[in-house]
Design a protein around this motif. Structure first.
Motif, mmCIF file in Angstrom:
data_model
loop_
_atom_site.group_PDB
_atom_site.id
_atom_site.type_symbol
_atom_site.label_atom_id
_atom_site.label_comp_id
_atom_site.label_asym_id
_atom_site.label_seq_id
_atom_site.Cartn_x
_atom_site.Cartn_y
_atom_site.Cartn_z
ATOM 1 N N GLU A 77 1.120 -2.088 -0.116
ATOM 2 C CA GLU A 77 0.276 -0.083 0.080
ATOM 3 C C GLU A 77 0.731 1.145 -0.116
ATOM 4 O O GLU A 77 0.609 1.887 -0.806
ATOM 5 N N LEU A 78 1.511 1.339 1.090
ATOM 6 C CA LEU A 78 2.815 2.508 0.832
ATOM 7 C C LEU A 78 3.476 2.446 -0.297
ATOM 8 O O LEU A 78 3.718 3.350 -0.659
ATOM 9 N N THR A 79 3.969 1.289 -0.460
ATOM 10 C CA THR A 79 4.401 1.558 -2.526
ATOM 11 C C THR A 79 3.531 2.116 -3.355
ATOM 12 O O THR A 79 4.359 2.714 -4.077
ATOM 13 N N ALA A 80 2.461 1.655 -3.007
ATOM 14 C CA ALA A 80 1.553 2.028 -4.382
ATOM 15 C C ALA A 80 0.978 3.544 -3.954
ATOM 16 O O ALA A 80 0.933 4.339 -5.130
ATOM 17 N N MET A 108 -4.601 -12.591 -2.448
ATOM 18 C CA MET A 108 -5.041 -11.312 -0.241
ATOM 19 C C MET A 108 -6.626 -10.684 -1.194
ATOM 20 O O MET A 108 -7.181 -10.315 -0.015
ATOM 21 N N LYS A 109 -7.228 -10.860 -2.407
ATOM 22 C CA LYS A 109 -8.455 -10.570 -2.447
ATOM 23 C C LYS A 109 -9.245 -10.506 -1.563
ATOM 24 O O LYS A 109 -9.836 -9.779 -1.093
ATOM 25 N N ASP A 110 -9.615 -11.620 -1.662
ATOM 26 C CA ASP A 110 -10.761 -11.744 -0.175
ATOM 27 C C ASP A 110 -10.319 -11.693 1.223
ATOM 28 O O ASP A 110 -10.806 -10.805 1.973
ATOM 29 N N TYR A 111 -8.967 -11.396 1.381
ATOM 30 C CA TYR A 111 -8.760 -10.588 3.271
ATOM 31 C C TYR A 111 -9.025 -9.411 3.115
ATOM 32 O O TYR A 111 -9.654 -8.948 4.369
ATOM 33 N N ILE A 112 -8.816 -8.742 1.771
ATOM 34 C CA ILE A 112 -8.372 -7.648 1.875
ATOM 35 C C ILE A 112 -9.800 -7.236 1.844
ATOM 36 O O ILE A 112 -10.755 -6.244 2.625
ATOM 37 N N VAL A 113 -11.364 -7.431 1.255
ATOM 38 C CA VAL A 113 -12.647 -7.570 0.899
ATOM 39 C C VAL A 113 -13.252 -7.410 2.824
ATOM 40 O O VAL A 113 -13.514 -6.277 3.602
ATOM 41 N N GLN A 114 -12.541 -8.889 3.317
ATOM 42 C CA GLN A 114 -13.211 -8.663 4.523
ATOM 43 C C GLN A 114 -12.085 -7.630 5.947
ATOM 44 O O GLN A 114 -12.990 -7.667 6.597
ATOM 45 N N ALA A 115 -10.877 -7.796 5.049
ATOM 46 C CA ALA A 115 -10.385 -6.890 6.546
ATOM 47 C C ALA A 115 -10.606 -5.571 6.154
ATOM 48 O O ALA A 115 -10.874 -4.051 7.782
ATOM 49 N N ARG A 116 -11.698 -4.942 5.323
ATOM 50 C CA ARG A 116 -12.654 -3.581 4.681
ATOM 51 C C ARG A 116 -13.256 -3.823 5.753
ATOM 52 O O ARG A 116 -14.118 -2.614 6.740
ATOM 53 N N ILE A 117 -14.101 -4.797 6.201
ATOM 54 C CA ILE A 117 -15.374 -5.283 6.859
ATOM 55 C C ILE A 117 -14.991 -5.324 8.485
ATOM 56 O O ILE A 117 -15.556 -4.184 9.150
ATOM 57 N N PHE A 128 -2.883 -0.148 -3.154
ATOM 58 C CA PHE A 128 -2.241 -1.391 -3.639
ATOM 59 C C PHE A 128 -3.201 -2.352 -5.250
ATOM 60 O O PHE A 128 -2.844 -2.546 -5.557
ATOM 61 N N GLU A 129 -4.425 -2.057 -4.418
ATOM 62 C CA GLU A 129 -5.645 -2.662 -5.107
ATOM 63 C C GLU A 129 -5.942 -2.273 -6.429
ATOM 64 O O GLU A 129 -5.764 -2.974 -7.636
ATOM 65 N N ALA A 130 -5.587 -0.492 -6.302
ATOM 66 C CA ALA A 130 -5.986 -0.222 -8.286
ATOM 67 C C ALA A 130 -4.220 -0.221 -8.859
ATOM 68 O O ALA A 130 -4.517 -0.063 -10.182
ATOM 69 N N THR A 131 -3.341 -0.420 -7.891
ATOM 70 C CA THR A 131 -2.131 -0.322 -9.080
ATOM 71 C C THR A 131 -2.581 -2.170 -9.345
ATOM 72 O O THR A 131 -1.144 -2.063 -10.428
ATOM 73 N N ALA A 132 -2.690 -2.952 -8.525
ATOM 74 C CA ALA A 132 -1.985 -4.776 -8.922
ATOM 75 C C ALA A 132 -3.059 -4.298 -10.608
ATOM 76 O O ALA A 132 -2.389 -5.536 -11.054
ATOM 77 N N ILE A 133 -4.526 -3.963 -10.317
ATOM 78 C CA ILE A 133 -5.331 -3.859 -11.719
ATOM 79 C C ILE A 133 -4.854 -3.371 -12.235
ATOM 80 O O ILE A 133 -4.935 -4.141 -13.402
ATOM 81 N N ARG A 134 -4.560 -2.178 -12.419
ATOM 82 C CA ARG A 134 -3.510 -1.300 -13.030
ATOM 83 C C ARG A 134 -2.748 -2.215 -14.179
ATOM 84 O O ARG A 134 -2.675 -2.463 -15.669
ATOM 85 N N TRP A 135 -1.537 -2.889 -13.335
ATOM 86 C CA TRP A 135 -0.523 -3.780 -13.313
ATOM 87 C C TRP A 135 -1.159 -4.915 -14.760
ATOM 88 O O TRP A 135 -0.639 -4.990 -15.879
ATOM 89 N N LYS A 136 -2.006 -5.375 -14.018
ATOM 90 C CA LYS A 136 -2.468 -6.629 -14.793
ATOM 91 C C LYS A 136 -3.214 -6.420 -16.011
ATOM 92 O O LYS A 136 -3.028 -7.248 -16.513
ATOM 93 N N GLU A 137 -3.919 -5.217 -16.188
ATOM 94 C CA GLU A 137 -4.383 -5.241 -17.295
ATOM 95 C C GLU A 137 -3.449 -4.167 -18.136
ATOM 96 O O GLU A 137 -4.220 -4.137 -19.428
ATOM 97 N N ASP A 138 -2.859 -3.989 -17.448
ATOM 98 C CA ASP A 138 -1.160 -3.090 -18.394
ATOM 99 C C ASP A 138 -1.109 -4.492 -19.944
ATOM 100 O O ASP A 138 0.191 -4.885 -19.739
#
Length: 161
Positions: A77-80, A108-117, A128-138
């Motif tokens: 997250e800090l890196t993102a 860790m997608k499921d962990y992130i969803v659960q942690a948000r709750i 982190f999520e936005a950067t990872a998705i952007r990288w994956k789709e690039d």
């Protein structure tokens, strides 16, 4: 003409400092004993049979496994955030961590969803999520630079010479 050359030199020095800072960050992440140990345990969790979302529940947030997950995801997250703010060079960082970064997010997608709750924070690990998705789709990542980028780089070289 000298003003343009001075601007090009300043711009190049700024880019060089940013790349150097990124390399320092990578070296720190690769040599910090606590982070390396957390990363090792994190990889075991990723490969294990227990779903990572289990460690995001309120009754498990103090488990060692949950702490390892949070430590690694907090670094991501800090890196993102640093990438988004232009503090570190995304290209250099991505060259080193691209696959790992995306695979960590996928695992860790499921962990992130659960942690948000659990924490009541809908924005937890969002950068982190936005950067990872952007990288994956690039799909252009790793492709040779376009002719425009090659010509621009050549012109920049002429001005800085």
């Amino acid at each position: 003409m000298s003003a343009i050359a001075a601007f090009a030199v300043i711009n190049d020095n700024r880019a060089l400092a940013k790349r150097r800072g990124t390399m320092d960050l990578i070296l720190h992440q690769e040599s910090d004993r606590e982070l390396v140990d957390a990363r090792t345990e994190f990889n075991k969790i990723k490969a294990g049979d227990v779903r990572p979302s289990t460690y995001g529940k309120s009754d498990r947030i103090n488990d060692k496994e949950a702490q390892y997950i949070r430590r690694v995801l907090n670094v991501h997250e800090l890196t993102a955030v640093a990438i988004q703010q232009g503090v570190i060079d995304e290209c250099v960082y991505r060259t080193w961590f691209n696959t790992t970064y995306i695979k960590d997010y996928e695992a860790m997608k499921d962990y992130i969803v659960q942690a948000r709750i659990t924490y009541g924070n809908p924005c937890a690990f969002s950068e982190f999520e936005a950067t990872a998705i952007r990288w994956k789709e690039d799909r252009a990542w790793g492709a040779p630079p376009s002719i425009i980028k090659r010509k621009w780089k050549a012109l920049k070289g002429i001005f800085t010479a």
